[in-house]
Design a protein around this motif. Structure first.
Motif, PDB file in Angstrom:
ATOM      1  N   SER A 180       0.816  -1.214   0.000  1.00 51.86           N
ATOM      2  CA  SER A 180       0.000   0.000   0.000  1.00 51.86           C
ATOM      3  C   SER A 180       0.852   1.268   0.000  1.00 51.86           C
ATOM      4  CB  SER A 180      -0.946   0.002   1.198  1.00 51.86           C
ATOM      5  OG  SER A 180      -0.225  -0.156   2.401  1.00 51.86           O
ATOM      6  N   ASP A 181       2.136   1.159   0.372  1.00 54.05           N
ATOM      7  CA  ASP A 181       3.027   2.323   0.323  1.00 54.05           C
ATOM      8  C   ASP A 181       3.805   2.396  -0.988  1.00 54.05           C
ATOM      9  OD1 ASP A 181       5.828   1.059   2.370  1.00 54.05           O
ATOM     10  OD2 ASP A 181       4.837   0.262   0.594  1.00 54.05           O
ATOM     11  N   GLY A 182       3.526   1.467  -1.915  1.00 55.93           N
ATOM     12  CA  GLY A 182       4.167   1.480  -3.218  1.00 55.93           C
ATOM     13  C   GLY A 182       5.405   0.613  -3.348  1.00 55.93           C
ATOM     14  N   ARG A 183       5.890   0.097  -2.233  1.00 55.45           N
ATOM     15  CA  ARG A 183       7.073  -0.762  -2.294  1.00 55.45           C
ATOM     16  C   ARG A 183       6.712  -2.066  -3.000  1.00 55.45           C
ATOM     17  NH1 ARG A 183      10.575  -3.015   2.928  1.00 55.45           N
ATOM     18  NH2 ARG A 183      11.282  -4.930   1.918  1.00 55.45           N
ATOM     19  N   THR A 184       7.654  -2.554  -3.814  1.00 57.30           N
ATOM     20  CA  THR A 184       7.418  -3.781  -4.575  1.00 57.30           C
ATOM     21  C   THR A 184       8.336  -4.915  -4.106  1.00 57.30           C
ATOM     22  OG1 THR A 184       8.954  -3.068  -6.299  1.00 57.30           O
ATOM     23  CG2 THR A 184       6.626  -2.555  -6.622  1.00 57.30           C
ATOM     24  N   THR A 185       7.821  -6.116  -4.220  1.00 52.61           N
ATOM     25  CA  THR A 185       8.573  -7.331  -3.893  1.00 52.61           C
ATOM     26  C   THR A 185       8.388  -8.310  -5.027  1.00 52.61           C
ATOM     27  OG1 THR A 185       8.057  -6.986  -1.538  1.00 52.61           O
ATOM     28  CG2 THR A 185       8.873  -9.161  -2.188  1.00 52.61           C
ATOM     29  N   TYR A 186       9.467  -8.977  -5.415  1.00 52.80           N
ATOM     30  CA  TYR A 186       9.405  -9.934  -6.520  1.00 52.80           C
ATOM     31  C   TYR A 186       9.984 -11.278  -6.101  1.00 52.80           C
ATOM     32  CZ  TYR A 186       8.563  -5.894  -9.521  1.00 52.80           C
ATOM     33  OH  TYR A 186       8.035  -4.767 -10.099  1.00 52.80           O
TER      34      TYR A 186
ATOM     35  N   LEU B  46      -0.756  -2.601   4.901  1.00 47.55           N
ATOM     36  CA  LEU B  46       0.624  -2.689   4.428  1.00 47.55           C
ATOM     37  C   LEU B  46       1.125  -4.126   4.549  1.00 47.55           C
ATOM     38  CD1 LEU B  46       2.952  -0.806   3.461  1.00 47.55           C
ATOM     39  CD2 LEU B  46       3.669  -0.697   5.855  1.00 47.55           C
ATOM     40  N   PHE B  47       1.605  -4.664   3.434  1.00 48.26           N
ATOM     41  CA  PHE B  47       2.128  -6.034   3.441  1.00 48.26           C
ATOM     42  C   PHE B  47       3.105  -6.191   2.306  1.00 48.26           C
ATOM     43  CE2 PHE B  47       2.067 -10.273   4.943  1.00 48.26           C
ATOM     44  CZ  PHE B  47       2.208 -11.110   3.852  1.00 48.26           C
ATOM     45  N   TYR B  48       4.300  -6.726   2.614  1.00 47.23           N
ATOM     46  CA  TYR B  48       5.353  -6.835   1.612  1.00 47.23           C
ATOM     47  C   TYR B  48       5.594  -8.266   1.127  1.00 47.23           C
ATOM     48  CZ  TYR B  48       6.632  -2.222   3.495  1.00 47.23           C
ATOM     49  OH  TYR B  48       6.623  -0.920   3.916  1.00 47.23           O
ATOM     50  N   GLY B  49       4.983  -9.233   1.775  1.00 43.89           N
ATOM     51  CA  GLY B  49       5.323 -10.624   1.506  1.00 43.89           C
ATOM     52  C   GLY B  49       4.629 -11.213   0.302  1.00 43.89           C
ATOM     53  N   LEU B  50       5.104 -12.403  -0.095  1.00 45.64           N
ATOM     54  CA  LEU B  50       4.598 -13.094  -1.273  1.00 45.64           C
ATOM     55  C   LEU B  50       3.745 -14.317  -0.931  1.00 45.64           C
ATOM     56  CD1 LEU B  50       7.856 -12.973  -3.416  1.00 45.64           C
ATOM     57  CD2 LEU B  50       5.744 -11.746  -3.903  1.00 45.64           C
ATOM     58  N   ALA B  51       3.510 -14.561   0.339  1.00 47.16           N
ATOM     59  CA  ALA B  51       2.753 -15.755   0.714  1.00 47.16           C
ATOM     60  C   ALA B  51       1.280 -15.599   0.375  1.00 47.16           C
ATOM     61  CB  ALA B  51       2.916 -16.020   2.205  1.00 47.16           C
TER      62      ALA B  51
END
Length: 122
Positions: free
Chosen positions: A52-58, A100-105
């Protein structure tokens, strides 16, 4: 309640590109959203997430080839896929979760679309 509708899948040769879209219906401005995929016989796996803050995870398998983005004005999530490989063949799903969540699970995501098929031939 949030509804998600994916589009843009198809068949492409190795090395080609596709852009997936996910139209969201409902409030997703403060949501984290992501793309996931599942190949036959495999578990669903995270591909890319935009928090939600725009940070990306791949996922490591797609870094440098895929790019996730979100157009808040259109309430639409995108996945630009370049240099596609046969191992990218799968059903691709869009998902969303509040906050806000950065994970891929996949288990942490609440709302899911129906999926769009991507097939990459060698």
């Amino acid at each position: 309640q949030v509804q998600l509708v994916e589009s843009g899948g198809g068949s492409v040769q190795a090395g080609g590109s596709l852009r997936l879209s996910c139209a969201a219906f409902g409030y997703t401005y403060s949501y984290s959203m992501g793309w996931f995929r599942q190949a036959p016989g495999n578990e669903r796996e995270g591909v890319a997430v935009i928090a939600s803050d725009g940070r990306t995870t791949y996922a490591d398998s797609v870094k440098g080839r895929f790019s996730i983005s979100k157009d808040n004005a259109k309430n639409t999530l995108y996945l630009q896929m370049n240099s596609l490989k046969p191992e990218d063949t799968a059903m691709y799903y869009c998902a969303a979760r509040p906050g806000l969540f950065y994970g891929l699970a996949p288990s942490y995501f609440v709302y899911w679309g129906q999926g769009t098929q991507v097939t990459v031939s060698s």
